[in-house]
Design an enzyme around this catalytic site. Sequence first.
Site, PDB file in Angstrom:
ATOM      1  N   ARG A   1      21.123  31.607  -1.683  1.00  0.00           N
ATOM      2  CA  ARG A   1      21.707  32.944  -1.835  1.00  0.00           C
ATOM      3  C   ARG A   1      20.624  33.893  -2.336  1.00  0.00           C
ATOM      4  O   ARG A   1      19.821  33.518  -3.197  1.00  0.00           O
ATOM      5  CB  ARG A   1      22.880  32.915  -2.818  1.00  0.00           C
ATOM      6  CG  ARG A   1      24.098  32.177  -2.305  1.00  0.00           C
ATOM      7  CD  ARG A   1      25.134  31.986  -3.390  1.00  0.00           C
ATOM      8  NE  ARG A   1      24.620  31.125  -4.445  1.00  0.00           N
ATOM      9  CZ  ARG A   1      25.245  30.893  -5.591  1.00  0.00           C
ATOM     10  NH1 ARG A   1      26.404  31.482  -5.835  1.00  0.00           N
ATOM     11  NH2 ARG A   1      24.728  30.085  -6.500  1.00  0.00           N
TER      12      ARG A   1
ATOM     13  N   SER B   1      31.512  26.779  -3.868  1.00  0.00           N
ATOM     14  CA  SER B   1      31.779  27.438  -2.584  1.00  0.00           C
ATOM     15  C   SER B   1      30.563  27.497  -1.667  1.00  0.00           C
ATOM     16  O   SER B   1      29.444  27.161  -2.048  1.00  0.00           O
ATOM     17  CB  SER B   1      32.298  28.856  -2.832  1.00  0.00           C
ATOM     18  OG  SER B   1      31.343  29.598  -3.557  1.00  0.00           O
TER      19      SER B   1
ATOM     20  N   ARG C   1      28.070  21.726  -7.185  1.00  0.00           N
ATOM     21  CA  ARG C   1      26.859  22.394  -6.707  1.00  0.00           C
ATOM     22  C   ARG C   1      26.010  22.771  -7.902  1.00  0.00           C
ATOM     23  O   ARG C   1      26.484  23.441  -8.834  1.00  0.00           O
ATOM     24  CB  ARG C   1      27.210  23.649  -5.899  1.00  0.00           C
ATOM     25  CG  ARG C   1      26.028  24.189  -5.082  1.00  0.00           C
ATOM     26  CD  ARG C   1      26.327  25.559  -4.466  1.00  0.00           C
ATOM     27  NE  ARG C   1      26.408  26.577  -5.491  1.00  0.00           N
ATOM     28  CZ  ARG C   1      27.430  27.425  -5.645  1.00  0.00           C
ATOM     29  NH1 ARG C   1      28.473  27.366  -4.840  1.00  0.00           N
ATOM     30  NH2 ARG C   1      27.412  28.312  -6.617  1.00  0.00           N
TER      31      ARG C   1
ATOM     32  N   ASN D   1      28.187  23.765 -11.010  1.00  0.00           N
ATOM     33  CA  ASN D   1      29.579  24.138 -10.750  1.00  0.00           C
ATOM     34  C   ASN D   1      30.357  22.881 -10.381  1.00  0.00           C
ATOM     35  O   ASN D   1      30.106  22.283  -9.329  1.00  0.00           O
ATOM     36  CB  ASN D   1      29.649  25.137  -9.595  1.00  0.00           C
ATOM     37  CG  ASN D   1      28.826  26.383  -9.854  1.00  0.00           C
ATOM     38  OD1 ASN D   1      29.266  27.303 -10.513  1.00  0.00           O
ATOM     39  ND2 ASN D   1      27.599  26.406  -9.340  1.00  0.00           N
TER      40      ASN D   1
ATOM     41  N   LYS E   1      25.455  33.833 -22.014  1.00  0.00           N
ATOM     42  CA  LYS E   1      26.393  33.292 -21.026  1.00  0.00           C
ATOM     43  C   LYS E   1      27.704  32.879 -21.691  1.00  0.00           C
ATOM     44  O   LYS E   1      27.714  32.036 -22.587  1.00  0.00           O
ATOM     45  CB  LYS E   1      25.768  32.074 -20.323  1.00  0.00           C
ATOM     46  CG  LYS E   1      24.406  32.357 -19.713  1.00  0.00           C
ATOM     47  CD  LYS E   1      23.811  31.160 -19.006  1.00  0.00           C
ATOM     48  CE  LYS E   1      24.325  31.041 -17.604  1.00  0.00           C
ATOM     49  NZ  LYS E   1      23.566  30.015 -16.825  1.00  0.00           N
TER      50      LYS E   1
ATOM     51  N   LYS F   1      29.552  25.774 -19.716  1.00  0.00           N
ATOM     52  CA  LYS F   1      28.233  26.198 -20.177  1.00  0.00           C
ATOM     53  C   LYS F   1      27.849  25.521 -21.486  1.00  0.00           C
ATOM     54  O   LYS F   1      26.688  25.196 -21.721  1.00  0.00           O
ATOM     55  CB  LYS F   1      28.208  27.719 -20.361  1.00  0.00           C
ATOM     56  CG  LYS F   1      28.565  28.524 -19.114  1.00  0.00           C
ATOM     57  CD  LYS F   1      27.563  28.323 -17.997  1.00  0.00           C
ATOM     58  CE  LYS F   1      27.813  29.295 -16.846  1.00  0.00           C
ATOM     59  NZ  LYS F   1      29.108  29.082 -16.164  1.00  0.00           N
TER      60      LYS F   1
ATOM     61  N   GLU G   1      33.138  30.937 -14.947  1.00  0.00           N
ATOM     62  CA  GLU G   1      32.579  30.716 -13.616  1.00  0.00           C
ATOM     63  C   GLU G   1      32.955  31.909 -12.736  1.00  0.00           C
ATOM     64  O   GLU G   1      33.750  32.755 -13.108  1.00  0.00           O
ATOM     65  CB  GLU G   1      33.144  29.421 -13.013  1.00  0.00           C
ATOM     66  CG  GLU G   1      32.951  28.187 -13.888  1.00  0.00           C
ATOM     67  CD  GLU G   1      31.500  27.836 -14.118  1.00  0.00           C
ATOM     68  OE1 GLU G   1      30.648  28.207 -13.283  1.00  0.00           O
ATOM     69  OE2 GLU G   1      31.195  27.215 -15.148  1.00  0.00           O
ATOM     70  N   GLY G   2      32.378  31.925 -11.530  1.00  0.00           N
ATOM     71  CA  GLY G   2      32.778  32.930 -10.557  1.00  0.00           C
ATOM     72  C   GLY G   2      31.801  34.071 -10.384  1.00  0.00           C
ATOM     73  O   GLY G   2      31.974  34.913  -9.513  1.00  0.00           O
TER      74      GLY G   2
ATOM     75  N   GLU H   1      22.976  26.593 -13.562  1.00  0.00           N
ATOM     76  CA  GLU H   1      24.252  26.003 -13.947  1.00  0.00           C
ATOM     77  C   GLU H   1      24.620  24.931 -12.946  1.00  0.00           C
ATOM     78  O   GLU H   1      24.001  24.816 -11.876  1.00  0.00           O
ATOM     79  CB  GLU H   1      25.360  27.067 -13.980  1.00  0.00           C
ATOM     80  CG  GLU H   1      25.634  27.700 -12.619  1.00  0.00           C
ATOM     81  CD  GLU H   1      26.689  28.795 -12.682  1.00  0.00           C
ATOM     82  OE1 GLU H   1      27.266  29.000 -13.751  1.00  0.00           O
ATOM     83  OE2 GLU H   1      26.923  29.436 -11.641  1.00  0.00           O
TER      84      GLU H   1
END
Length: 476
Positions: A452, A153, A127, A148, A366, A307, A370-371, A146
């Site tokens: 989001r 998710s 994603r 992923n 950064k 990254k 992740e997360g 970024e």
Amino acid sequence: MASGSVPEELLMNDEWIQNLIEVAKDTALLHGVLMRTTESPNFPEVVTHAPFTLFPSPVPKGLFEQALKVQTLFNQLVDRISQDPCFLEEALASTVKVDKFTARLFDIYRRVLKEGRSQSIVLGLNRSDYMVDQRPDGSTSLKQIEINTIAASFGGLSSQTPAVHRHILKVAGLLEMQKKVLDNDPAGGLAAALAKAWELYGSERAVVMFLVEDVQTNIYDHRFVENELWRRNIPVIRRRFADVFDTGLLDSDKRLFVGGQEVAIVYFRNGYMPQNYTEQGWEARLMMERSKAVKCPDISTHLAGTKKVQQVLTQPGVLEKFFPDDPEAVAQIRATFAGLYTLDMGAEGEKTVAMALEKPDQFVLKPQREGGGNNIYGADICRVLEKVKGGSERTAYILMDKIFPQPVQNYLLRRGTPVKLSPCISEIGAFGAYVRQGTEMLLNECAGHLLRTKSIEHADGGVAAGVAVLDNPLLF
């Protein structure tokens, strides 16, 4: 107010809004937009609606379509990076010296390369995330935050949110807006790629294994993808790292068996943060990577999403290496890049440090994580860089231009949080799915989208981190 937004007089009508909020919560539950939450030892599992916006949020149509269109090129880019050991070695050379997590991943990568890959089928589900950057002159552009490449998710839940917002808008009497809510089925798109890789593996008895967390608050997001596989008569199991360590083995052909079941695909929905691993977990990861099972992602694709790789790709001539005869592809990808700057030791890194310390509010620091909830902003950038600027520890980070979206007003529905009208910003996600066997790319698609949204009071963090909420784009 952007075209297509809810009229301001309605947003300020408390009675009207409270009625819609009750309708919205029930509608989310009816459509399976759910998450688990841990309450207490007496009530260990409580199911609630996942956090979401009361109304869909306005998004510029041209920039939204740009994000979806470029996704197949990002799929190709990630896949080509994963096949280039020299590039990964060089790009991550400084990072693996100071970041223990990336170093552990890279150690597995080197061991697999030395031993030789056991599987020619490659499955990628990723994603790419963006924000709309608005400059002082009013111009807007799409800028990538970024990509992923592991455990991307909300493909499941975002397949259900259009129905939720359509019903809310119907009850609200906003019928023209209701017609503009886009269809979206990333669960189906992601499952189609999983199914293709499973078919190529060639054993009807072999299972797709979701590699999951010990505490699975986002299990319903998984279930929508899982159920799509069951509809295709593809068996699915859910296991943790500990299960793989305890019951996993490789046979003489390197086929992976977990609990006596042959595994065709390991679909990682866990394993992207250091705290996901014990030493036994690392051993289980190595076993899976060495196996004949298709890994989603395999270790090289996992590393391609770091990254540091993202930052290296912005350097002159790097994209051209991966698209040597396709300047149009290079231009389309590069158009989405925000400014990204190295913190490697040397003159260029020194320049980056000075730039960040002079104007910290213009940048984001950064780490290789992740997360969500890991990025560093404002005065905290100065605090971190003053501590590490003189040593190699700084190479564990990259610096990125801060993106400045235009806020819009919306209500965020999150369990346990008072609902109020808030200025919000949104993040667009484009899901990518690809399957390659040997040198032949058999499937390469944009599998859907995600929006989001979060209040502007929060600098960082996603849905799982308790900051952002699920949304739908209303194109204008």
